[in-house]
Structures are given as structure tokens and as C-alpha cells.
Design an enzyme around this catalytic site. Structure first.
Site, short mmCIF file in Angstrom:
data_model
loop_
_atom_site.label_atom_id
_atom_site.label_comp_id
_atom_site.label_asym_id
_atom_site.label_seq_id
_atom_site.Cartn_x
_atom_site.Cartn_y
_atom_site.Cartn_z
N CYS A 395 0.76 -1.47 0.02
CA CYS A 395 -0.18 -0.03 -0.11
C CYS A 395 0.95 1.22 -0.04
CB CYS A 395 -0.83 0.00 1.19
SG CYS A 395 -0.32 -0.23 2.77
N HIS A 796 -1.40 1.25 7.42
CA HIS A 796 -1.81 1.23 6.18
C HIS A 796 -1.72 2.35 5.63
CE1 HIS A 796 -4.34 0.01 2.81
NE2 HIS A 796 -5.02 0.88 3.08
#
Length: 978
Positions: A395, A796
Site C-alpha cells: 500500500c 496502512h
């Protein structure tokens, strides 16, 4: 003769009744009358006249029963249009003659449908064609009346109709006259019928293809209504169940025929509707559009010569369609230029309208009517943007790539590069950008680019710092282009050296490579043009007043958080000799673009690794000045970092403006951080100032949120909310002020390592001269990369972004609302909150212009969501910001008048376009195969899974109920986000 017969029947009723009996009628229908054949319409004229005369007689009931049987027999014999029309007229006038009972009635309707399928016109003149059309209309009108009286016969009749048009018998071609039946089918039955057809496992692909082709042929039938409605509904139904093979075959087979129907005014409306749907939905390849391109100009000229209002209206619709297709499939100027010339006087739809039309029309945007949620189509979202598949904790790369892709000018430059035959990283980035722009997939897997761009020290499948990855990527692209330019320059110099000695050649080559970094502005690399700026650092010795100065290039600025004391209105003099230090620091990523900045690649690698640690707040070496003392601040790190949140309680939210002011604020070098003055030949107190002297097109700002805690051996994250101004004004000092005394030069090693110094910020003495007010350059916010979590090792990344061109969105930059960065000392201690100003800016935001890129998911969002993300989800904080300079196009034509660019992007090279077309076709085949497999399993499959990412209680970056990686730290390694 008819008059005599009429008089006889009126005045001699009994005799006429005895004469016009069952035997006479049966004989007429089976043997005819004299020279008249039994298939002559005059026979039916005679019978109808007789029936009218004996209507009041009891014997007529016997004749009705006879005619019910004979009518069915006649229809089964496939009568010609005149006879069939006459029979239907008789049955319409005497409904008692229609076959009775469900079985006979159903058989009659089905056989009448088959009879219509055999109709053929006997002439070609207008009068003959008009007569033929009227005969067909009579037959279809009778069917409508039967369907209305007995609704049970409708569905079997339509099944018979489909059986006729789906038959693969090449020796028989059903008549186009069947189109006359479509207008009598209730439109409310479309949904049921189309779902039944498209999901019936007994209907083979070949049959469906044949049926659809013949329905498209029906567009040639004049006066037929709703044909285009049914054709489009069937096309959408097939797309909803992902039977793309049928759609591709039918479109390529019939697109030219449909286009040719536009020449005929009677059928033009229906033909244009079907043509529009077929072209706009066929988005994986330009093949269908290019089949009709050669015929467009002549049709446009014909419409213009016509001069009729209806022709002009149709021309406007056709022009809009053509613009949409040329927008979607650019890169063919030799095909499109004649068309553009022909339609130059017609209005052109806006880019937003074109995008909307294309997004709504794609096959992958058709929602499935199947009850099974397994059949949900995984095409592009309504945003029209493509996600990036997470390849295992990638990510950090996905969020950065999406931010770079949404940097419009950078994307256009990358796509316009001619890199054929080159296997460079830039070529791979161009390939990735091309797929993000043109693929029909919901999300693209960037495996090749990931392997090529991953820093060597990044462990695969582990979470990494997106800022570090961004620096590495930009540096790689920059160095690669410099090397290629140097090699190209060397080769060109070789070609003109015909008789020079090898020694001279070697010298020249050396000069070429040596001078490569000294490129003029026109020879700067793409990374320098887009992201490169320059900083000037001045250090003034407070003892002898001599000054040292250096300039360095940067691609991003890393902004430290202001220490708590800088937010309080304290006396600067009280801190002049203070030894208080903090764990906040300032750094900038440098590009070796000048001779003084040249270093071997190995040195750059070492320093890059150092940058990484600097970004996390670790200070290992301060030996950047001769005889300077090594400094550590670990003793105070934990204290300051731990107390920061408490010290800011009750204070206004920090803004990016505050952090930039702090970055540019003067600092006093004293105590352990004294400056070695060559003139004084000793360590002295000094004042250090930094100025931006050359602004980048895209300003990248990294908020330094991670710091290393040596006592706990973890990297802590500063979770403070930072207000993001929509419009930012950057102070740029363009004029170079004269130096009082230049005390020596700084070595290369000093320059590189000094960029990451964590020198304690000290406030400027009140007696010092004021800094001149710089020129303010306006920037607009383009992208925000957000980190969700409490540690750099977990969590994330996702991105917010919008399309910002060189001029910026209209109405975004007003002097009354822009957050200007004034002279640093004027705003350093201000308590004024930028929030109110930012709120004013929100009113000018364009609707649905912001997107949230969360790996494979892309959704619409708003600037309010960007601003409020940390207040709603405390672990989700802005980390990397992209700002675009306003009123600048980087010398790139971003709004061409030729209309041949897609999304304003330059046309793709043929090999890229071919690769995308091939992948789009493969994707459609994958979807179709998946849909067919799911359809077989739909009866037993259950849908118990929870849709991912639709829980309002979870933040956008959440991967579970807790969000942000579930708490972070080394104790939660198993819950890292993938």
C-alpha cells in the site's frame, strides 16, 4: 355481382341461408371458385360478404366453427402477405371465427408468427412497398388483439418469435416484417423477458448471437416502434451477465449496417440510439469505431446539405457521439482530422459530460439483475478511476503511485515520452500510467513496476515508509534520465568524430559525462522540471558577521513539528542561550544537479539510507562541520515526544502553514551546535536561515511523524492533527542578496550530510535585521497520502487526490482566502487558527472532484473528508502532501484544440494501445468465464460474506474493526495490513 348477391340475401333470406351453407364455404376455402384459386384473397371477400348477410341466421354459428378450423389451417400453410392480411381482416371483423380454446388459440398465434417470418415483399416501387407494409401491419394488429384478449398467449408467442430468429438454419432468413410485432409487446415486460433470455442455460451463444443480429436488422423496418428499446435492453442484459463474446461478435458484425441506417430518415432515430449504445459500450478496443470512421464525413455533409431541422438535431447527437469516441480512443490523427474538420462548426461536449457518458455506457457498468451477489460485476467504479491491487503490504507504493498519477502535468509528460525500445524504469511507469488511464479492470496489479522500483533494502511483503519509497523512486527516475542523456550525447559526439584520434575521443567523452549535470533549464530531467526546487542556506557568524552560503536542489521538503514552546508567546531573549533540544528536525531530499553536488553513486546510497533514519528522527552523526562535536539528543527525545500531546492541549490545530513557517524560521546555532567559523578559526554562535529560491511545479511536503525512542526501542508516531490548506502561498526569494564575507566553501560531503541536521531551533535575536518579504507563489492541494496506524512498522497507507491542471480549479485562489506564508518571525508565535480560513475555501470546491484511492477501491469523496479524517479516526494522519503550482503549465500544452487527447492526456503509442486493447479483451473473457461458472453454482451458493470497507465505523484505511492495523507496534505483527 356483389349488388345482386346483396339484394338476394336481404330479400330472400331463407333461400340465401340454404345456399350459403357449410359445404359452399368449405369448397371455396379448399378448392376455390372456377378460375379463382383457393389462395386468392377474393375468396375471402366473398365469404366475408356472405357472413355479413346471414349474421342473424342460426346457421352462421356452424360457419363460425368451420372457419375457426380453416383459419388455423390457412395460417399453417404460410399464406402470402395479401392473403394473410385479408384473412386477418376477416378475423378482425368476425372475432367469432378466431380459433377457440387455449390450445388452438396458442397454436394460431404461434403459426401466425411463423407466417410473418416468411413474408417477402413482391415489389420494389414505393407504392408496392407501402402496400406491403400496410398488409404486415394488419397481421400484427390481429395478433395484438388476440394477445390483449387472451394474455396467456403472449409469452408462448414471443418464445416462438425467439425460436424463429435464433434458428441457425442458413437456408431460411426470417423476414424483417417480424419487427412489426415488437411495438405490441408491453414495455413493462422488458425486465422479465430479458432476464429470462440471458440467464436461460438452454439458450446457446450461437442462438443468442443470431437472434441479436436479426433484431438489429429489424431497425430497417419503417414505422416499427420500440425496436431500438428492445435491442438496447438485450445488449445491456448480456453485459450484465458478462456474455461479452456475444457482444463483441454482434457489434463487429452489425455496426456498419446500423450506421448505414442513418441515411434513411424513417428509421434514423432508432438506428442512432442503437449505434450510440454499441459504440459507447464497446470501450475495450477502437476496432468497432474505426469500422465506421471512413463513412462519417460523407454522412455529416449529407446532413448539412439537408438543412432540415430534424437533420440538424440528429447531426448534433452524432457529433457528440463522435467526440466521445475520439476522446476515448485518441492517437489516430490521420483518421480523425477529416472528421474534426467536418464537424468543427458543431458544439463540442464538455470533458465532464464525455466522462459521464462513457462511464455510464460501458459494459462493465451494467448492473446484473441476478439475485446472487456472486454475480456482481467487478468493473470500474463510478469514479472511472482504476485501483491498484495490493501485492502484499504494498500500500505504501500504491498510495504514492496514485498521487503521482493524479499529478496531471507529470502524468501527461510521462505518457508523451517516446520510449520505444527502452526498458527503463520510466518506460515501466509510462506503461503503468497508461493502464491506469485506459484499462477496464476495476484494479490493476503493478507487479512489474513494483519489482523494478522497490528499493533493494526493502524487505518484500513487509510494511515500508511511503516517503522513503517516493524519494527513492524520484531519484531513480532522475538519475536514469541523466545517464541516458549522457549516453545519447556521447553517441552523437561519436558519430561526428570521423578522423579524430582515440585519445581526443576519450577526452571528449569524459567532458560530456562531466558536463551532463550542468544542464540548462531546457535540459533538466523530467523529475527536476516537475518536482525540483532549490534551497539557499545562509549561516552568519554572530561574532565576526561573516556569512557562508550554499544552494541545494530538493524534490521534497520534510517538515518537523513545531516544538511546544514555539506555540507560546515567550520572549525570544529568554531562549537565546538555552540548551533545550527537541526531536523535531528539518530535512530536504537533494538532487545532484550541479557540479558542486556531484557524488559517486555509492555515496548517494549511503546518504539515502541516512535520510531514512533522519525521517524517523534518529540522529547518528553531526560531523558535517570541521571539528564539530557529535551530538545526541536521546535523553530529551522521550521527554519531549511524550509531553507533546499534553502541551498542545487547548491550543489551536497546527496547519501546514505553521510547519512551513517553522521550516523557514531562523535558528541560532549555539551550545553543542556551535558553528565553526573559518574567519574566527573557532566555534562560534551563528544564525542559520533557509530560503526557497526556486519553487517546484509540484511541491511535495512530508510531515515528520515518526521518531525513534531509544529507551523503548520503538518508533513512535506523532498523532497531532494538522490542518491542510486548500490553497497555499509559498514564499520564494528570487533575488540573491550580496554576501558580506564568504568564509570558504563547503565540501561535497558536508553539503549532503548537512541536509539532515537535527539542529535545535533557536529563535532569532530581536536586534537582528529583518528578512525581506519574499514573493508569494500560490499552490493548490493536489494529493494527500494518509498513514493509518501508530507505528511506521505497521498500519496502512491510502491517498486522497483530485485532478488539478496547471491553471488550477477555477475559483480556488482568492486573495481573501489564501493561506499566505508571510515573513517567518511575523507568524511564528501567532495563535490565529487557519481552520476558519480553510472552511471558507471549502465553499469553492467543485462537486465530486476528490477521490479516495484505497488499494483496489476507488470512491468519490470530498475535501471535508480529507480535513476531518484525523478528528474522526485519530490514527489516520496526513503524511505526504502534493501541492500544484497555480497558473503554470510547465510549457506543456494541456488543452489542445485538436481534440485528439484522452482526458487531456497525449495519445498513446501504438504498442501501448495494443497492449491495453489485448488486456481489455482478456479481461472481458475472464469476466464472462467467471460469470458462467458462478451462474452454474448460483443455486447452491450462499452470500454470507460482509462487503469490505462499507462500515461507517471503520476509517478508509481500516483493515478490520480496530482500523489502522489493529494497534501497531511489534506486538501486533500478525495484524499488519495487506
Amino acid at each position: 355481382g356483389r349488388q345482386v348477391l346483396d339484394a338476394y340475401g336481404r330479400f330472400h333470406r331463407a333461400e340465401f341461408e340454404a345456399f350459403f351453407n357449410r359445404g359452399l364455404v368449405l369448397g371455396l376455402l379448399q378448392r376455390g371458385y372456377g378460375e379463382l384459386s383457393n389462395r386468392d384473397p377474393a375468396i375471402l371477400d366473398y365469404i366475408q360478404a356472405g357472413l355479413r348477410l346471414i349474421m342473424s341466421c342460426p346457421s352462421v354459428l356452424e360457419l363460425f366453427e368451420l372457419l375457426q378450423v380453416e383459419a388455423l389451417r390457412l395460417v399453417c400453410e404460410r399464406p402470402a402477405p395479401p392473403l394473410c392480411a385479408r384473412l386477418c381482416q376477416l378475423l378482425g371483423d368476425f372475432p367469432q371465427c378466431l380459433p377457440r380454446g387455449r390450445k388452438l388459440s396458442l397454436a394460431f398465434c404461434q403459426q401466425l408468427v411463423r407466417s410473418i417470418a416468411h413474408f417477402q415483399s413482391q415489389g420494389t416501387r414505393e407504392a408496392e412497398l407501402r402496400l406491403y407494409v400496410s398488409q404486415v401491419t394488419q397481421v400484427s394488429a390481429l395478433l395484438r388483439s388476440v394477445w390483449k384478449a387472451e394474455p396467456d398467449t403472449l409469452l408462448p408467442s414471443l418464445q416462438e418469435l425467439f425460436a424463429v430468429i435464433s434458428a441457425a438454419d442458413t437456408s431460411f432468413e426470417p423476414s424483417v416484417a417480424l419487427a412489426s410485432l415488437v411495438q405490441h409487446i408491453p414495455l413493462q415486460m422488458i425486465t422479465v423477458l430479458i432476464r429470462s433470455l440471458t440467464t436461460d442455460p438452454n439458450v446457446k451463444d450461437a442462438s443468442m448471437t443470431q437472434a441479436l443480429c436479426r433484431m438489429i436488422d429489424w431497425l430497417s423496418w419503417p414505422l416499427a416502434q420500440h425496436v431500438e428499446t428492445w435491442v438496447i435492453a438485450l445488449l445491456k442484459g448480456l453485459a450484465a451477465v458478462q456474455k461479452f463474446t456475444i457482444l463483441i461478435d454482434v457489434t463487429l458484425l452489425k455496426i456498419e449496417l446500423v450506421f448505414n441506417r442513418l441515411w434513411f430518415p424513417l428509421v434514423r432515430p432508432g438506428a442512432l440510439a442503437v449505434l450510440s449504445h454499441m459504440l459507447l459500450s464497446f470501450q475495450h478496443s477502437p476496432e468497432a469505431f474505426h469500422l465506421i470512421v471512413p463513412h462519417v464525413v460523407s454522412l455529416v455533409h449529407s446532413f448539412k446539405r439537408d438543412g432540415l431541422p430534424s437533420s440538424t438535431a440528429f447531426l448534433m447527437q452524432l457529433t457528440e457521439l463522435i467526440h466521445c469516441m475520439m476522446y476515448h480512443y485518441s492517437g489516430f490523427p490521420e483518421l480523425y482530422e477529416p472528421i474534426l474538420e467536418a464537424i468543427k462548426d458543431m458544439p463540442k461536449p464538455t470533458e465532464e459530460k464525455i466522462k459521464l457518458i462513457l462511464s455510464q455506457s460501458a459494459w462493465t457498468s451494467q448492473s446484473s439483475s441476478l439475485p446472487s451477489c456472486l454475480s456482481r460485476l467487478s468493473g470500474k467504479s463510478e469514479t472511472g478511476k482504476t485501483g491498484l491491487i495490493n501485492l502484499g503490504n504494498t500500500c505504501y507504493m500504491n498510495s504514492v503511485i496514485q498521487a503521482l498519477f493524479m499529478a496531471t502535468d507529470f502524468r501527461r509528460h510521462v505518457l508523451s515520452l517516446n520510449l520505444n525500445g527502452c526498458n527503463s524504469l520510466m518506460r515501466k511507469l509510462q506503461h503503468l500510467f497508461a493502464f491506469l488511464a485506459h484499462t477496464q479492470r476495476e484494479a490493476y496489479a503493478p507487479r512489474i513496476f513494483f519489482e523494478a522500483s522497490r528499493p533493494p533494502w526493502f524487505t518484500p511483503r513487509s510494511q515500508q515508509d511511503c516517503s522513503e519509497y517516493l524519494r527513492f523512486l524520484l531519484d531513480r527516475l532522475h538519475e536514469e534520465e541523466r545517464t541516458l542523456k549522457a549516453l545519447s550525447s556521447a553517441k552523437s559526439s561519436e558519430s561526428i568524430m570521423n578522423e579524430e584520434s582515440q585519445a581526443q575521443e576519450a577526452v571528449h567523452k569524459t567532458q560530456v559525462f562531466t558536463e551532463a549535470p550542468c544542464m540548462g533549464s531546457e535540459e533538466r530531467t523530467l523529475i527536476e522540471k516537475m518536482f525540483g526546487g532549490k534551497l539557499k542556506t545562509n549561516i552568519c557568524c554572530l561574532n565576526c558577521k561573516s556569512m557562508s552560503q550554499k544552494e541545494e536542489a530538493f524534490t521534497d521538503l520534510s517538515l518537523a513539528f513545531c516544538p511546544p514552546t514555539s506555540l507560546e508567546n515567550v520572549d525570544p531573549k529568554c531562549m537565546e542561550h538555552s540548551e533545550v533540544k527537541d526531536d523535531y528536525m528539518v530535512q530536504s531530499n537533494t538532487l545532484a544537479t550541479s557540479p558542486a553536488a556531484e557524488t559517486p553513486l555509492s555515496n548517494l546510497e549511503v546518504n539515502r539510507g541516512c535520510d531514512t533514519k533522519m525521517n524517523e528522527g534518529t540522529i547518528e552523526d553531526f560531523s558535517s562541520e570541521p571539528n564539530s562535536e557529535n551530538t545526541t539528543i536521546s535523553e530529551l527525545k522521550v521527554q519531549n515526544n511524550g509531553d507533546m500531546s499534553q502541551s498542545l492541549v487547548g491550543k489551536n490545530t497546527l496547519s501546514v502553514t505553521d510547519l512551513l513557517n517553522y521550516f523557514l524560521a531562523p535558528e541560532i546555532l549555539s551550545g553543542d551546535n556551535k558553528y565553526y567559523c573559518e574567519k574566527c578559526a573557532s566555534l562560534q554562535n551563528a544564525e542559520k536561515t533557509m530560503q526557497i529560491i526556486e519553487e517546484p511545479e509540484y511541491l511535495i511536503l512530508t510531515l515528520l511523524r515518526f521518531s525513534y525512542d531509544p529507551k523503548c526501542h520503538i518508533r513512535r508516531k506523532i498523532l497531532d492533527n494538522v490542518s491542510l490548506p486548500l490553497v497555499l502561498e509559498l514564499p520564494v526569494e528570487r533575488a540573491t542578496s550580496p554576501l558580506a564575507v564568504v568564509s570558504g566553501g563547503w565540501s561535497v560531503g558536508v553539503e549532503i550530510s548537512d541536509t539532515g541536521e537535527n539542529l535545535a531551533k533557536k529563535l532569532k535575536p530581536s536586534g537582528a535585521d529583518e528578512v525581506t518579504c519574499p514573493q508569494l507563489v500560490p499552490y493548490v492541494l493536489s494529493s494527500v497520502v494518509v498513514h493509518s496506524g501508530v507505528s511506521s512498522e505497521s498500519g496502512h497507507y491510502y491517498s486522497y487526490a483530485r485532478n488539478v491542471t496547471g491553471a488550477g480549479p477555477s475559483g480556488l485562489c482568492h486573495q481573501s482566502t489564501a493561506l499566505s506564508l508571510v515573513s517567518p518571525q511575523d507568524k511564528l508565535f501567532t495563535e490565529e487558527s487557519p481552520c476558519t480560513v480553510v472552511e471558507n475555501e471549502l465553499d469553492t470546491e467543485m462537486p465530486r472532484e476528490w477521490f479516495l484511492f484505497n488499494d483496489s477501491r476507488v470512491t468519490f469523496t470530498s475535501f471535508q473528508s480529507v480535513q476531518k479524517i484525523t478528528s474522526r479516526f485519530p490514527k489516520d494522519t496526513a503524511y505526504v502532501l502534493f501541492y500544484k503550482k497555480q497558473n503554470s503549465t510547465c510549457g506543456f500544452n494541456t488543452n489542445p484544440t485538436n481534440g485528439l487527447w484522452v482526458n487531456g492526456d497525449p495519445p498513446l503509442q501504438k504498442d501501448l494501445m495494443d497492449a491495453i486493447t489485448k488486456d481489455n479483451k482478456l479481461y472481458l473473457q475472464e469476466q464472462e468465464l467467471s460469470a458462467r461458472t458462478q451462474a452454474l453454482q448460483a443455486t447452491s451458493a450462499s452470500c454470507s460474506f460482509r462487503p469490505n470497507g462499507f462500515d461507517d465505523n471503520d476509517p478508509p484505511g481500516s483493515c478490520g474493526p480496530t482500523g489502522g492495523g489493529g494497534g501497531g507496534g511489534f506486538s501486533t505483527v500478525g495484524r499488519l495490513v495487506f
